[in-house]
Design an enzyme around this catalytic site. Structure first.
Site, PDB file in Angstrom:
ATOM      1  N   LYS A   5       0.835  -1.209   0.000  1.00  0.00           N
ATOM      2  CA  LYS A   5       0.000   0.000   0.000  1.00  0.00           C
ATOM      3  C   LYS A   5       0.867   1.255   0.000  1.00  0.00           C
ATOM      4  O   LYS A   5       0.682   2.173  -0.792  1.00  0.00           O
ATOM      5  CB  LYS A   5      -0.910   0.036   1.224  1.00  0.00           C
ATOM      6  CG  LYS A   5      -1.566   1.399   1.468  1.00  0.00           C
ATOM      7  CD  LYS A   5      -2.442   1.411   2.700  1.00  0.00           C
ATOM      8  CE  LYS A   5      -1.729   1.568   3.988  1.00  0.00           C
ATOM      9  NZ  LYS A   5      -1.386   2.962   4.347  1.00  0.00           N
ATOM     10  N   ASN A   6       1.856   1.305   0.903  1.00  0.00           N
ATOM     11  CA  ASN A   6       2.632   2.530   1.081  1.00  0.00           C
ATOM     12  C   ASN A   6       3.650   2.779  -0.023  1.00  0.00           C
ATOM     13  O   ASN A   6       4.293   3.821  -0.055  1.00  0.00           O
ATOM     14  CB  ASN A   6       3.287   2.535   2.465  1.00  0.00           C
ATOM     15  CG  ASN A   6       2.238   2.681   3.548  1.00  0.00           C
ATOM     16  OD1 ASN A   6       1.095   3.047   3.265  1.00  0.00           O
ATOM     17  ND2 ASN A   6       2.606   2.398   4.773  1.00  0.00           N
ATOM     18  N   ARG A  18      -5.133  10.489   4.367  1.00  0.00           N
ATOM     19  CA  ARG A  18      -4.110  11.523   4.575  1.00  0.00           C
ATOM     20  C   ARG A  18      -3.098  11.567   3.442  1.00  0.00           C
ATOM     21  O   ARG A  18      -2.583  12.617   3.067  1.00  0.00           O
ATOM     22  CB  ARG A  18      -3.310  11.248   5.832  1.00  0.00           C
ATOM     23  CG  ARG A  18      -4.026  11.045   7.103  1.00  0.00           C
ATOM     24  CD  ARG A  18      -3.013  10.845   8.180  1.00  0.00           C
ATOM     25  NE  ARG A  18      -2.004  11.884   8.105  1.00  0.00           N
ATOM     26  CZ  ARG A  18      -2.204  13.126   8.533  1.00  0.00           C
ATOM     27  NH1 ARG A  18      -3.373  13.445   9.043  1.00  0.00           N
ATOM     28  NH2 ARG A  18      -1.295  14.034   8.443  1.00  0.00           N
ATOM     29  N   ARG A  33       0.153  14.391  13.314  1.00  0.00           N
ATOM     30  CA  ARG A  33       0.666  14.200  11.941  1.00  0.00           C
ATOM     31  C   ARG A  33       0.628  15.476  11.108  1.00  0.00           C
ATOM     32  O   ARG A  33      -0.008  15.524  10.044  1.00  0.00           O
ATOM     33  CB  ARG A  33      -0.070  13.058  11.252  1.00  0.00           C
ATOM     34  CG  ARG A  33       0.030  11.741  12.022  1.00  0.00           C
ATOM     35  CD  ARG A  33      -0.655  10.603  11.331  1.00  0.00           C
ATOM     36  NE  ARG A  33       0.100  10.111  10.190  1.00  0.00           N
ATOM     37  CZ  ARG A  33      -0.281   9.068   9.444  1.00  0.00           C
ATOM     38  NH1 ARG A  33      -1.413   8.447   9.719  1.00  0.00           N
ATOM     39  NH2 ARG A  33       0.433   8.651   8.447  1.00  0.00           N
ATOM     40  N   PRO A  34       1.330  16.524  11.532  1.00  0.00           N
ATOM     41  CA  PRO A  34       1.363  17.762  10.750  1.00  0.00           C
ATOM     42  C   PRO A  34       2.089  17.549   9.417  1.00  0.00           C
ATOM     43  O   PRO A  34       2.760  16.536   9.233  1.00  0.00           O
ATOM     44  CB  PRO A  34       2.167  18.707  11.653  1.00  0.00           C
ATOM     45  CG  PRO A  34       3.052  17.804  12.456  1.00  0.00           C
ATOM     46  CD  PRO A  34       2.246  16.553  12.687  1.00  0.00           C
ATOM     47  N   ILE A  35       1.956  18.489   8.475  1.00  0.00           N
ATOM     48  CA  ILE A  35       2.689  18.407   7.199  1.00  0.00           C
ATOM     49  C   ILE A  35       3.609  19.616   7.039  1.00  0.00           C
ATOM     50  O   ILE A  35       3.971  20.009   5.929  1.00  0.00           O
ATOM     51  CB  ILE A  35       1.729  18.270   5.999  1.00  0.00           C
ATOM     52  CG1 ILE A  35       0.775  19.466   5.918  1.00  0.00           C
ATOM     53  CG2 ILE A  35       0.969  16.950   6.032  1.00  0.00           C
ATOM     54  CD1 ILE A  35       0.087  19.593   4.555  1.00  0.00           C
ATOM     55  N   ILE A  89       7.755   7.061  16.965  1.00  0.00           N
ATOM     56  CA  ILE A  89       7.333   7.765  15.738  1.00  0.00           C
ATOM     57  C   ILE A  89       6.039   8.554  15.946  1.00  0.00           C
ATOM     58  O   ILE A  89       5.959   9.735  15.622  1.00  0.00           O
ATOM     59  CB  ILE A  89       7.158   6.762  14.577  1.00  0.00           C
ATOM     60  CG1 ILE A  89       8.406   5.900  14.392  1.00  0.00           C
ATOM     61  CG2 ILE A  89       6.780   7.496  13.285  1.00  0.00           C
ATOM     62  CD1 ILE A  89       9.623   6.635  13.865  1.00  0.00           C
ATOM     63  N   ARG A  94      -8.527  -0.767   4.608  1.00  0.00           N
ATOM     64  CA  ARG A  94      -7.711   0.293   4.017  1.00  0.00           C
ATOM     65  C   ARG A  94      -6.343  -0.223   3.614  1.00  0.00           C
ATOM     66  O   ARG A  94      -5.708   0.298   2.704  1.00  0.00           O
ATOM     67  CB  ARG A  94      -7.525   1.447   5.009  1.00  0.00           C
ATOM     68  CG  ARG A  94      -8.819   2.136   5.401  1.00  0.00           C
ATOM     69  CD  ARG A  94      -8.516   3.401   6.119  1.00  0.00           C
ATOM     70  NE  ARG A  94      -7.558   4.173   5.336  1.00  0.00           N
ATOM     71  CZ  ARG A  94      -6.962   5.252   5.807  1.00  0.00           C
ATOM     72  NH1 ARG A  94      -7.225   5.659   7.040  1.00  0.00           N
ATOM     73  NH2 ARG A  94      -6.102   5.914   5.066  1.00  0.00           N
TER      74      ARG A  94
HETATM   75  C1  EPZ Z   1       4.055   6.967   6.494  1.00  0.00           C
HETATM   76  O1  EPZ Z   1       3.228   7.977   7.069  1.00  0.00           O
HETATM   77  C2  EPZ Z   1       3.168   5.734   6.338  1.00  0.00           C
HETATM   78  N1  EPZ Z   1       2.052   6.061   5.482  1.00  0.00           N
HETATM   79  C3  EPZ Z   1       2.658   5.290   7.707  1.00  0.00           C
HETATM   80  O2  EPZ Z   1       1.930   4.080   7.553  1.00  0.00           O
HETATM   81  C4  EPZ Z   1       3.843   4.997   8.605  1.00  0.00           C
HETATM   82  O3  EPZ Z   1       3.386   4.702   9.896  1.00  0.00           O
HETATM   83  C5  EPZ Z   1       4.759   6.235   8.673  1.00  0.00           C
HETATM   84  O4  EPZ Z   1       5.157   6.648   7.351  1.00  0.00           O
HETATM   85  C6  EPZ Z   1       6.029   5.959   9.465  1.00  0.00           C
HETATM   86  O5  EPZ Z   1       6.717   4.871   8.954  1.00  0.00           O
HETATM   87  C7  EPZ Z   1       2.254   6.065   4.125  1.00  0.00           C
HETATM   88  O6  EPZ Z   1       3.336   5.829   3.613  1.00  0.00           O
HETATM   89  C8  EPZ Z   1       1.065   6.392   3.277  1.00  0.00           C
HETATM   90  P1  EPZ Z   1       5.904  10.406   8.638  1.00  0.00           P
HETATM   91  P2  EPZ Z   1       3.715   9.507   7.110  1.00  0.00           P
HETATM   92  O7  EPZ Z   1       5.727  11.684   7.918  1.00  0.00           O
HETATM   93  O8  EPZ Z   1       4.592   9.782   5.951  1.00  0.00           O
HETATM   94  C9  EPZ Z   1       6.187  13.778  11.982  1.00  0.00           C
HETATM   95  C10 EPZ Z   1       0.129   2.572   7.820  1.00  0.00           C
HETATM   96  O9  EPZ Z   1      -0.278   1.991   8.836  1.00  0.00           O
HETATM   97  N2  EPZ Z   1       6.046  14.774  10.901  1.00  0.00           N
HETATM   98  O10 EPZ Z   1       7.105   9.583   8.309  1.00  0.00           O
HETATM   99  O11 EPZ Z   1       2.521  10.337   7.308  1.00  0.00           O
HETATM  100  C11 EPZ Z   1       4.923  12.941  12.177  1.00  0.00           C
HETATM  101  O12 EPZ Z   1       3.979  13.598  12.960  1.00  0.00           O
HETATM  102  C12 EPZ Z   1       0.540   4.072   7.927  1.00  0.00           C
HETATM  103  O13 EPZ Z   1       0.250   2.064   6.712  1.00  0.00           O
HETATM  104  C13 EPZ Z   1       6.112  16.116  11.213  1.00  0.00           C
HETATM  105  O14 EPZ Z   1       6.279  16.502  12.374  1.00  0.00           O
HETATM  106  O15 EPZ Z   1       4.589   9.509   8.435  1.00  0.00           O
HETATM  107  C14 EPZ Z   1       5.474  11.673  12.827  1.00  0.00           C
HETATM  108  O16 EPZ Z   1       5.599  11.870  14.194  1.00  0.00           O
HETATM  109  C15 EPZ Z   1       0.224   4.656   9.258  1.00  0.00           C
HETATM  110  N3  EPZ Z   1       5.960  17.021  10.199  1.00  0.00           N
HETATM  111  C16 EPZ Z   1       6.852  11.549  12.162  1.00  0.00           C
HETATM  112  O17 EPZ Z   1       7.164  12.832  11.605  1.00  0.00           O
HETATM  113  C17 EPZ Z   1       5.790  16.640   8.885  1.00  0.00           C
HETATM  114  O18 EPZ Z   1       5.660  17.505   7.999  1.00  0.00           O
HETATM  115  C18 EPZ Z   1       6.921  10.500  11.056  1.00  0.00           C
HETATM  116  O19 EPZ Z   1       5.816  10.692  10.203  1.00  0.00           O
HETATM  117  C19 EPZ Z   1       5.734  15.266   8.600  1.00  0.00           C
HETATM  118  C20 EPZ Z   1       5.866  14.345   9.625  1.00  0.00           C
END
Ligand code: EPZ
Length: 416
Positions: A22-23, A92, A121-123, A326, A396
């Site tokens: 999926k990811n 998301r 999960r901010p962006i 995380i 999902r």
């Molecule tokens: C990806 O989410 C995956 N989703 C998630 O899988 C996975 O848990 C995650 O990576 C970590 O491995 C997809 O690939 C679609 P991150 P993502 O940005 O990219 C913080 C599943 O179950 N952060 O790596 O959204 C954030 O809050 C899902 O399949 C910021 O602070 O995760 C988190 O604490 C769930 N600012 C950390 O970084 C930002 O702009 C890692 O999040 C972006 C992230």
């Protein structure tokens, strides 16, 4: 709403075929927006999130055809720059259209993804990176409004390792003018898969899979054919089911290299693991030993396997410590596991799991994708009949999970 009914106590045996990831599929399907023609993707899992991505791309003006595990996407026509709230709130990862739209059209209006069960999960890092590439960013009425002439290469450092942040900026930088460096980038196999796809479209990318990725922008990317990599989280879920049920499962069409951290921890629990090319064979007769884990960015132990591993530790011999580094709210499954008799204490990012001889079946509620998988795993070993509600979370990210478990000998079925 569907629910899944699991009768505990069966030993699972046999072979299971792993679906596409999926990811990896989500960003790769979305990368079609960077091309002006027909892309064909195979080994795409049949999931709710894939369906949501197809709807999103159609809403942006692409033509999408899905046939079993093949998805064809033609983004050659008139592409819109608006991704509506109603689509983004469902998934998301829709935020991944931001980079490609700004890179292709010079503008994008994408709904801000709201909060999520597992964390805020901010962006902000996606937006900070796009601004560094020359885009002007405004947040208005719940939407990100981004505009730019042609994006320009930049040196970008991520304060936190972010998977979709790395993916969004890699796609944006692929069509930018000049060189972009992504430092402290995510190293997940899904990042490498996206980079490989962009490279076959004509992008110039080095270092994917390391913490520094170099992208030399090009002016055009062409449509391609690509195959989605196997889902390491699905593979891990079945490997843990083999250990939990004291069974013997052969996981087919997996990528063992992507499962290093899990294989290491499962061996420490006493499991026997044999690897043969794309096949992982897991079996155990012995009692499960307790093992500590700490979730980390790849190649560390994946947060997407934390809930499933916690179930294993809930019936292990001894006490284990699980630390989730995380996401700040990814222990929601604990209260449901406690209702099944698990002995788990949570304090901040840590969970102390004292192994108990048995779990007892109960009616439980799924809260997110991986939590729902953990409740099904718990049901496989609990005494009695477990009912898992809200399995739309499961759909999902897992393709026909209950059918695959049933084929391995589990007493499991879905009730509409
Ligand atoms: C990806 O989410 C995956 N989703 C998630 O899988 C996975 O848990 C995650 O990576 C970590 O491995 C997809 O690939 C679609 P991150 P993502 O940005 O990219 C913080 C599943 O179950 N952060 O790596 O959204 C954030 O809050 C899902 O399949 C910021 O602070 O995760 C988190 O604490 C769930 N600012 C950390 O970084 C930002 O702009 C890692 O999040 C972006 C992230």
């Amino acid at each position: 709403m569907d629910k899944i009914i699991v009768e505990g106590g069966r030993t699972l045996k046999g072979e299971v075929h792993i679906s596409g990831a999926k990811n990896a599929a989500l960003p790769i399907l979305i990368s079609s927006l960077l091309t002006d023609g027909l892309n064909t993707f195979s080994n795409v899992p049949q999931l709710q999130d894939i369906h949501s991505t197809a709807l999103l791309l159609e809403n942006l003006g692409a033509r999408v055809e899905t046939e079993d595990n093949t998805v064809r996407i033609d983004a050659g026509g008139q592409i819109q720059y608006k991704a509506e709230y109603d689509l983004v709130r469902k998934m998301r990862a829709s935020v991944l259209v931001l980079g490609p739209l700004v890179a292709r059209l010079g503008k994008a209006r994408v709904s801000l993804p709201g909060g999520c069960a597992i964390g805020a999960r901010p962006i902000n890092l996606h937006l900070k990176g796009l601004a560094a590439l020359g885009a002007s960013i405004e947040l208005k009425h719940g939407y990100v409004e981004a505009s730019a002439g042609r994006l320009k290469g930049a040196d970008i450092y991520f304060d936190v390792v972010t998977v979709t942040g790395t993916e969004n900026l890699m796609m944006a930088a692929a069509l930018a003018k000049g060189t972009t460096l992504l430092r402290n980038a995510a190293r997940e196999p899904e990042i490498v898969a996206l980079a490989d796809t962009l490279i076959s479209m004509g992008a110039d990318i080095q270092g994917a899979g390391t913490s520094v990725i170099t992208i030399n922008g090009v002016s055009l990317l062409k449509p391609i054919e690509a195959t989605i990599i196997p889902d390491r989280i699905e593979a891990g879920t079945f490997m843990m089911a083999a250990v939990l049920t004291r069974g013997s499962i052969t996981v087919l069409n997996a990528e063992p290299d992507h499962l290093g951290a899990l294989i290491d921890k499962l061996r420490l629990t006493g499991a026997e693991i044999e690897i043969d090319d794309k096949t992982v064979h897991v079996k155990t007769k012995a009692d499960i030993k307790s093992v500590d884990i700490k979730t980390q960015p790849y190649p560390g132990f994946p947060t997407d396997m934390q809930a499933q591993f916690m179930v294993l530790m809930s019936i292990a011999n001894g006490t284990s410590m699980i630390s989730e580094t995380i996401f700040e709210n990814r222990f929601i499954h604990v209260s449901e596991l406690r209702r099944m008799g698990a002995d788990i204490q949570v304090s901040g990012d840590f969970a102390i799991v004292r192994g108990v001889p048995n779990l007892s079946a109960a009616e439980v509620m799924a809260s997110d994708l991986r939590a729902s998988a953990s409740l099904i795993l718990a049901g496989l070993v609990a005494e009695g009949t477990t009912e898992v509600n809200r399995v739309y979370h499961l759909d999902r990210g897992y393709q026909s999970l209950e059918k695959k478990f049933a084929a391995l000998g589990a007493a499991i079925r879905r009730v509409k």
